[in-house]
Motif scaffolding. Structure first.
Motif, PDB file in Angstrom:
ATOM      1  N   ASN A  88       0.861  -1.182   0.000  1.00 23.55           N
ATOM      2  CA  ASN A  88       0.000   0.000   0.000  1.00 23.55           C
ATOM      3  C   ASN A  88       0.897   1.232   0.000  1.00 23.55           C
ATOM      4  OD1 ASN A  88      -1.792   2.134   0.670  1.00 23.55           O
ATOM      5  ND2 ASN A  88      -3.182   0.669   1.647  1.00 23.55           N
ATOM      6  N   VAL A  89       1.063   1.821  -1.171  1.00 23.34           N
ATOM      7  CA  VAL A  89       1.991   2.944  -1.319  1.00 23.34           C
ATOM      8  C   VAL A  89       1.521   4.150  -0.518  1.00 23.34           C
ATOM      9  CG1 VAL A  89       3.048   4.517  -2.982  1.00 23.34           C
ATOM     10  CG2 VAL A  89       2.705   2.113  -3.586  1.00 23.34           C
ATOM     11  N   ASP A  90       0.239   4.436  -0.573  1.00 26.87           N
ATOM     12  CA  ASP A  90      -0.276   5.614   0.118  1.00 26.87           C
ATOM     13  C   ASP A  90      -0.064   5.506   1.629  1.00 26.87           C
ATOM     14  OD1 ASP A  90      -1.816   8.148  -0.291  1.00 26.87           O
ATOM     15  OD2 ASP A  90      -3.188   7.148   1.114  1.00 26.87           O
ATOM     16  N   ARG A  91      -0.273   4.311   2.202  1.00 24.95           N
ATOM     17  CA  ARG A  91      -0.100   4.142   3.636  1.00 24.95           C
ATOM     18  C   ARG A  91       1.372   4.263   4.035  1.00 24.95           C
ATOM     19  NH1 ARG A  91      -3.049  -0.961   5.771  1.00 24.95           N
ATOM     20  NH2 ARG A  91      -1.492  -1.992   4.464  1.00 24.95           N
ATOM     21  N   VAL A  92       2.260   3.741   3.213  1.00 25.74           N
ATOM     22  CA  VAL A  92       3.694   3.842   3.509  1.00 25.74           C
ATOM     23  C   VAL A  92       4.142   5.296   3.487  1.00 25.74           C
ATOM     24  CG1 VAL A  92       5.988   3.282   2.634  1.00 25.74           C
ATOM     25  CG2 VAL A  92       4.232   1.518   2.732  1.00 25.74           C
ATOM     26  N   VAL A  93       3.675   6.050   2.501  1.00 22.66           N
ATOM     27  CA  VAL A  93       4.061   7.465   2.412  1.00 22.66           C
ATOM     28  C   VAL A  93       3.495   8.243   3.595  1.00 22.66           C
ATOM     29  CG1 VAL A  93       3.792   9.574   1.051  1.00 22.66           C
ATOM     30  CG2 VAL A  93       4.355   7.413  -0.087  1.00 22.66           C
ATOM     31  N   ASN A  94       2.265   7.966   3.983  1.00 24.53           N
ATOM     32  CA  ASN A  94       1.684   8.630   5.154  1.00 24.53           C
ATOM     33  C   ASN A  94       2.482   8.314   6.419  1.00 24.53           C
ATOM     34  OD1 ASN A  94      -0.364   9.790   3.643  1.00 24.53           O
ATOM     35  ND2 ASN A  94      -1.802   8.108   4.031  1.00 24.53           N
ATOM     36  N   ALA A  95       2.949   7.071   6.538  1.00 26.76           N
ATOM     37  CA  ALA A  95       3.762   6.692   7.697  1.00 26.76           C
ATOM     38  C   ALA A  95       5.096   7.421   7.683  1.00 26.76           C
ATOM     39  CB  ALA A  95       3.978   5.184   7.707  1.00 26.76           C
ATOM     40  N   LEU A  96       5.694   7.559   6.510  1.00 25.54           N
ATOM     41  CA  LEU A  96       6.963   8.286   6.412  1.00 25.54           C
ATOM     42  C   LEU A  96       6.787   9.755   6.789  1.00 25.54           C
ATOM     43  CD1 LEU A  96       8.398   6.775   3.098  1.00 25.54           C
ATOM     44  CD2 LEU A  96       9.219   6.371   5.426  1.00 25.54           C
ATOM     45  N   ILE A  97       5.672  10.339   6.366  1.00 25.89           N
ATOM     46  CA  ILE A  97       5.410  11.744   6.697  1.00 25.89           C
ATOM     47  C   ILE A  97       5.198  11.903   8.200  1.00 25.89           C
ATOM     48  CG2 ILE A  97       3.799  13.647   6.368  1.00 25.89           C
ATOM     49  CD1 ILE A  97       3.318  12.604   3.531  1.00 25.89           C
ATOM     50  N   ALA A  98       4.403  10.985   8.798  1.00 21.52           N
ATOM     51  CA  ALA A  98       4.156  11.063  10.241  1.00 21.52           C
ATOM     52  C   ALA A  98       5.442  10.875  11.025  1.00 21.52           C
ATOM     53  CB  ALA A  98       3.124  10.000  10.644  1.00 21.52           C
ATOM     54  N   ALA A  99       6.299   9.928  10.605  1.00 25.97           N
ATOM     55  CA  ALA A  99       7.569   9.712  11.294  1.00 25.97           C
ATOM     56  C   ALA A  99       8.494  10.913  11.129  1.00 25.97           C
ATOM     57  CB  ALA A  99       8.241   8.448  10.747  1.00 25.97           C
ATOM     58  N   HIS A 100       8.479  11.518   9.945  1.00 24.72           N
ATOM     59  CA  HIS A 100       9.313  12.698   9.710  1.00 24.72           C
ATOM     60  C   HIS A 100       8.877  13.870  10.597  1.00 24.72           C
ATOM     61  CE1 HIS A 100      11.863  15.481   7.507  1.00 24.72           C
ATOM     62  NE2 HIS A 100      10.800  16.271   7.312  1.00 24.72           N
ATOM     63  N   ARG A 101       7.561  14.042  10.764  1.00 26.63           N
ATOM     64  CA  ARG A 101       7.058  15.126  11.617  1.00 26.63           C
ATOM     65  C   ARG A 101       7.367  14.867  13.102  1.00 26.63           C
ATOM     66  NH1 ARG A 101       6.876  17.453   7.508  1.00 26.63           N
ATOM     67  NH2 ARG A 101       5.066  18.360   6.416  1.00 26.63           N
ATOM     68  N   ALA A 102       7.404  13.580  13.497  1.00 25.52           N
ATOM     69  CA  ALA A 102       7.656  13.246  14.908  1.00 25.52           C
ATOM     70  C   ALA A 102       9.133  12.997  15.196  1.00 25.52           C
ATOM     71  CB  ALA A 102       6.852  12.014  15.302  1.00 25.52           C
ATOM     72  N   ASN A 103      10.004  13.263  14.213  1.00 25.27           N
ATOM     73  CA  ASN A 103      11.448  13.056  14.373  1.00 25.27           C
ATOM     74  C   ASN A 103      11.787  11.603  14.725  1.00 25.27           C
ATOM     75  OD1 ASN A 103      12.164  15.759  13.834  1.00 25.27           O
ATOM     76  ND2 ASN A 103      11.743  16.337  15.969  1.00 25.27           N
ATOM     77  N   ILE A 104      11.038  10.678  14.121  1.00 27.18           N
ATOM     78  CA  ILE A 104      11.310   9.252  14.302  1.00 27.18           C
ATOM     79  C   ILE A 104      12.062   8.762  13.069  1.00 27.18           C
ATOM     80  CG2 ILE A 104      10.286   6.964  14.564  1.00 27.18           C
ATOM     81  CD1 ILE A 104       7.912   8.270  15.921  1.00 27.18           C
ATOM     82  N   PRO A 105      13.256   8.207  13.240  1.00 28.36           N
ATOM     83  CA  PRO A 105      14.015   7.747  12.065  1.00 28.36           C
ATOM     84  C   PRO A 105      13.341   6.541  11.414  1.00 28.36           C
ATOM     85  CG  PRO A 105      15.142   7.122  14.099  1.00 28.36           C
ATOM     86  CD  PRO A 105      13.998   8.006  14.495  1.00 28.36           C
ATOM     87  N   LEU A 106      12.902   6.723  10.183  1.00 30.70           N
ATOM     88  CA  LEU A 106      12.235   5.654   9.442  1.00 30.70           C
ATOM     89  C   LEU A 106      12.551   5.819   7.974  1.00 30.70           C
ATOM     90  CD1 LEU A 106      10.276   3.227   9.424  1.00 30.70           C
ATOM     91  CD2 LEU A 106       8.393   4.876   9.159  1.00 30.70           C
ATOM     92  N   GLU A 107      13.192   4.816   7.414  1.00 29.68           N
ATOM     93  CA  GLU A 107      13.529   4.829   6.000  1.00 29.68           C
ATOM     94  C   GLU A 107      12.426   4.145   5.190  1.00 29.68           C
ATOM     95  OE1 GLU A 107      17.267   2.952   5.619  1.00 29.68           O
ATOM     96  OE2 GLU A 107      18.384   4.520   6.705  1.00 29.68           O
ATOM     97  N   PHE A 108      12.442   4.440   3.887  1.00 17.94           N
ATOM     98  CA  PHE A 108      11.410   3.873   3.020  1.00 17.94           C
ATOM     99  C   PHE A 108      11.508   2.352   2.966  1.00 17.94           C
ATOM    100  CE2 PHE A 108      10.171   2.229  -1.142  1.00 17.94           C
ATOM    101  CZ  PHE A 108       8.844   2.622  -1.182  1.00 17.94           C
ATOM    102  N   GLU A 109      12.712   1.800   2.886  1.00 14.54           N
ATOM    103  CA  GLU A 109      12.871   0.351   2.797  1.00 14.54           C
ATOM    104  C   GLU A 109      12.314  -0.337   4.042  1.00 14.54           C
ATOM    105  OE1 GLU A 109      13.715  -1.115   0.151  1.00 14.54           O
ATOM    106  OE2 GLU A 109      14.241   0.711  -0.946  1.00 14.54           O
ATOM    107  N   ARG A 110      12.560   0.259   5.223  1.00 17.88           N
ATOM    108  CA  ARG A 110      12.031  -0.314   6.456  1.00 17.88           C
ATOM    109  C   ARG A 110      10.502  -0.234   6.478  1.00 17.88           C
ATOM    110  NH1 ARG A 110      13.234  -3.688  10.426  1.00 17.88           N
ATOM    111  NH2 ARG A 110      15.343  -2.824  10.476  1.00 17.88           N
ATOM    112  N   ALA A 111       9.948   0.917   6.087  1.00 18.30           N
ATOM    113  CA  ALA A 111       8.493   1.071   6.060  1.00 18.30           C
ATOM    114  C   ALA A 111       7.850   0.118   5.059  1.00 18.30           C
ATOM    115  CB  ALA A 111       8.131   2.515   5.726  1.00 18.30           C
ATOM    116  N   ALA A 112       8.485  -0.042   3.878  1.00 18.64           N
ATOM    117  CA  ALA A 112       7.946  -0.959   2.871  1.00 18.64           C
ATOM    118  C   ALA A 112       7.985  -2.405   3.375  1.00 18.64           C
ATOM    119  CB  ALA A 112       8.731  -0.823   1.575  1.00 18.64           C
ATOM    120  N   ALA A 113       9.064  -2.771   4.079  1.00 21.59           N
ATOM    121  CA  ALA A 113       9.160  -4.132   4.616  1.00 21.59           C
ATOM    122  C   ALA A 113       8.084  -4.391   5.666  1.00 21.59           C
ATOM    123  CB  ALA A 113      10.545  -4.359   5.212  1.00 21.59           C
ATOM    124  N   ILE A 114       7.839  -3.396   6.522  1.00 21.51           N
ATOM    125  CA  ILE A 114       6.789  -3.543   7.538  1.00 21.51           C
ATOM    126  C   ILE A 114       5.428  -3.684   6.882  1.00 21.51           C
ATOM    127  CG2 ILE A 114       5.621  -2.350   9.435  1.00 21.51           C
ATOM    128  CD1 ILE A 114       8.314  -1.067  10.121  1.00 21.51           C
TER     129      ILE A 114
END
Length: 334
Positions: A88-114
């Motif tokens: 789900n591309v949209d959900r992964v991008v939303n998670a990356l945006i939320a992590a970026h706003r909360a200063n949580i280190p999260l890369e795209f590869e990790r989010a895609a794997a999850i």
């Protein structure tokens, strides 16, 4: 003639509409303009190639526009490969945006794997920011004095993004907390210790490191309710006593049956002995007759023996009547 003059232009308009529809279905010009207006340079040929690879361009371009506006650098190939993998591309991008706003280190590869592992990566990021409270069901435990204690706990957990792939879920957390509650209550001498210090359960359970190997990090364990249940020790003792009673009754019944069988056997032996006596007595007249015929005894001897037997029988009868008379009327002989 006037109607025939309108047929030609009308056909041209219909054919033009059809051609434009086919063109815009293969060439998403509106989506290309939207990306261009957002500052993304995506070639129209790239969008057409997505169509040929059976990828919906809007599922790729719109999330990429959101990521670009949020300051996250992503490529078309990353999003398209994740889409083709069933993510789900949209959900992964939303998670990356939320992590970026909360200063949580999260890369795209990790989010895609999850996301491909079947977990909600956006919910995981939200749980990292806002911890979740998990309430355990009623956990029954028995103290050493045999009293049952029913405990309900609330576990505050935070998602551990690094352990989301391969980590155990909420069911494991609940099971481990329940096991810790049973162990803590079971090691208490009395149920009063648990009622007086319910925080003892929280401290003991937290020290066990129950979040090891799970996708969560336990922040706190709070005891919501502690109730006293049944007297399990007394119940078990009662059941044991009842079982012992049934065993004793069974053994007594077995002994009684053996005694009855032995009594029946003795009665049979008595009957057998009486039969032998009768058989022996039946031989006496025969022996007497043979003795008389053989001249071993005379007739007078036989008559004297009969008189002696009759006299003995009469004396016995009189003696029995005398004893019965004394037993009934003499109070000193009672």
């Amino acid at each position: 003639m006037a109607d025939a003059a309108w047929i030609g232009p009308l056909l041209i308009v219909v054919v033009g509409i059809i051609i434009l529809s086919i063109f815009f279905s293969f060439f998403p010009v509106a989506l290309w303009i939207s990306a261009l207006a957002s500052g993304l340079r995506i070639g129209i040929i790239t969008l057409v190639a997505m169509r040929l690879r059976r990828v919906t361009p809007a599922r790729i371009v719109n999330p990429m526009i959101k990521a670009h506006k949020a300051g996250i650098s992503l490529t078309i190939n990353q999003l398209e490969s994740h889409y083709l993998a069933g993510g789900n591309v949209d959900r992964v991008v939303n998670a990356l945006i939320a992590a970026h706003r909360a200063n949580i280190p999260l890369e795209f590869e990790r989010a895609a794997a999850i996301d491909l592992a079947g977990r909600d990566v956006l919910q995981a990021v939200q749980m990292s920011v806002n911890p979740r409270v998990i309430e355990t069901p009623s956990v029954s435990a028995v103290a050493r004095n045999g009293i049952e204690v029913v405990v309900i706990a609330r576990v505050t957990v935070r998602a551990n993004i690094d352990r989301l792939v391969g980590g155990a879920g909420e069911e494991t957390i609940i099971a481990r907390v329940g096991e810790g509650i049973v162990t803590t209550v079971g090691s208490s001498d009395t149920h009063k210790e648990v009622l007086e210090n319910p925080d003892k359960i929280s401290r003991t359970v937290l020290e066990k490191g129950l979040d090891a190997g799970t996708a969560f990090e336990i922040l706190s364990i709070d005891i919501a309710d502690v109730d006293v249940g049944k007297n399990i020790g007394a119940f078990l003792q009662t059941e044991q006593a009842e079982a012992d009673k049934r065993i004793a009754q069974a053994k007594a019944e077995e002994r009684r049956a053996m005694a009855v069988a032995e009594e029946q056997e003795m009665n049979a032996r008595v009957v057998e002995m009486k039969a032998r006596v009768v058989e022996a007595e039946s031989e006496v007249p025969i022996a007497m007759a043979e003795a008389l015929r053989g001249g071993k005894i005379g007739v007078m001897d036989y008559l004297n023996m009969k008189n002696l037997e009759a006299d003995t029988e009469m004396r016995g009868s009189l003696g029995g009547m005398n004893v019965t008379h004394v037993d009934k009327n003499d109070p000193n002989n009672k």
